[in-house]
Scaffold this motif. Structure first.
Motif, PDB file in Angstrom:
ATOM      1  N   THR A 112       1.667  -9.496 -11.710  1.00 18.87           N
ATOM      2  CA  THR A 112       2.278  -8.347 -11.065  1.00 18.87           C
ATOM      3  C   THR A 112       1.329  -7.169 -11.087  1.00 18.87           C
ATOM      4  N   ASN A 113       1.478  -6.311 -10.111  1.00 19.72           N
ATOM      5  CA  ASN A 113       0.705  -5.081 -10.072  1.00 19.72           C
ATOM      6  C   ASN A 113       1.548  -3.997 -10.718  1.00 19.72           C
ATOM      7  N   ASN A 114       1.257  -3.720 -11.976  1.00 24.93           N
ATOM      8  CA  ASN A 114       2.013  -2.698 -12.692  1.00 24.93           C
ATOM      9  C   ASN A 114       1.256  -1.389 -12.748  1.00 24.93           C
ATOM     10  N   SER A 115       0.308  -1.215 -11.846  1.00 27.46           N
ATOM     11  CA  SER A 115      -0.498  -0.007 -11.823  1.00 27.46           C
ATOM     12  C   SER A 115       0.365   1.196 -11.485  1.00 27.46           C
ATOM     13  N   LYS A 123      -6.460   4.393  -5.547  1.00 24.84           N
ATOM     14  CA  LYS A 123      -6.360   3.198  -6.379  1.00 24.84           C
ATOM     15  C   LYS A 123      -4.989   2.573  -6.185  1.00 24.84           C
ATOM     16  N   SER A 124      -4.969   1.318  -5.882  1.00 26.93           N
ATOM     17  CA  SER A 124      -3.688   0.646  -5.765  1.00 26.93           C
ATOM     18  C   SER A 124      -3.575  -0.522  -6.738  1.00 26.93           C
ATOM     19  N   TYR A 125      -4.645  -0.806  -7.473  1.00 23.40           N
ATOM     20  CA  TYR A 125      -4.634  -1.879  -8.463  1.00 23.40           C
ATOM     21  C   TYR A 125      -5.196  -1.363  -9.774  1.00 23.40           C
ATOM     22  N   GLY A 126      -4.726  -1.940 -10.868  1.00 23.00           N
ATOM     23  CA  GLY A 126      -5.227  -1.576 -12.178  1.00 23.00           C
ATOM     24  C   GLY A 126      -6.556  -2.252 -12.483  1.00 23.00           C
ATOM     25  N   THR A 128      -7.444  -4.454 -14.792  1.00 27.87           N
ATOM     26  CA  THR A 128      -7.421  -5.902 -15.035  1.00 27.87           C
ATOM     27  C   THR A 128      -7.442  -6.677 -13.723  1.00 27.87           C
ATOM     28  N   ILE A 129      -6.671  -6.229 -12.746  1.00 27.05           N
ATOM     29  CA  ILE A 129      -6.634  -6.909 -11.447  1.00 27.05           C
ATOM     30  C   ILE A 129      -7.988  -6.833 -10.760  1.00 27.05           C
ATOM     31  N   VAL A 142      -1.290 -11.350  -6.419  1.00 31.22           N
ATOM     32  CA  VAL A 142      -0.793 -10.143  -7.074  1.00 31.22           C
ATOM     33  C   VAL A 142       0.481  -9.721  -6.363  1.00 31.22           C
ATOM     34  N   LYS A 144       3.525  -7.063  -5.982  1.00 27.34           N
ATOM     35  CA  LYS A 144       3.847  -5.660  -6.220  1.00 27.34           C
ATOM     36  C   LYS A 144       5.258  -5.536  -6.770  1.00 27.34           C
TER      37      LYS A 144
END
Length: 158
Positions: A112-115, A123-126, A128-129, A142, A144
């Motif tokens: 999951t994208n928990n950013s 930025k739309s991804y953290g 780690t991703i 990934v 959302k």
């Protein structure tokens, strides 16, 4: 659609995982594969000054709680007829997930994208991703948010 026989599902703590797990379960039912649920706990050699004990006790407590969470989710999947295992990795998440993919030959990583970064900042991804997208040798899905829904759009890096 490609068949995925070994799916690695990253289930970090404090992040809703129901949507990711159910999506991976749907893929597994369709393809007849197996799911490996993983979490990654980072290690630190520091000492806890406030309680006078090492963080190894805190690490052991956190590790047992996180492993128990993974085991509960794996049991729920097995009750649905899906072959599922749970592993707790130790180290930096992107590196450890990549090592697990290489070691066990996974076809797909689902996470999951928990950013919580501000979309206006670009930025739309953290972290780690982004690291996984750069170094992981398999496909990465990934998702959302924690919603379990069918997708209308898919973005792919080719």
């Amino acid at each position: 659609m490609r068949d995925y026989h070994k799916i690695l599902v990253y289930v970090p703590p404090h992040v809703p995982h129901e949507g990711v797990v159910s999506h991976a379960a749907r893929l597994t039912r369709r393809c007849g594969g197996v799911i490996t649920l993983v979490d990654c706990i980072e290690t630190t050699p520091l000492r806890s000054a406030c309680f006078g004990r090492t963080l190894s006790h805190s690490y052991a407590t956190a590790a047992s709680e996180r492993k128990a969470k993974l085991d509960r989710v794996a049991v729920e999947l097995r009750e649905q007829g899906i072959t599922a295992t749970a592993k707790l990795l130790s180290g930096r998440p992107a590196f450890e997930l990549t090592q697990e993919v290489v070691r066990d030959g996974h076809d797909l990583v689902v996470m999951t994208n928990n950013s919580s970064t501000n979309p206006e900042m670009g930025k739309s991804y953290g972290a780690t991703i982004v690291r996984l997208l750069r170094i992981c040798p398999c496909e990465i899905l990934v998702i959302k948010g924690d919603e379990d829904r069918r997708f209308q759009r898919c973005v792919a890096a080719v």
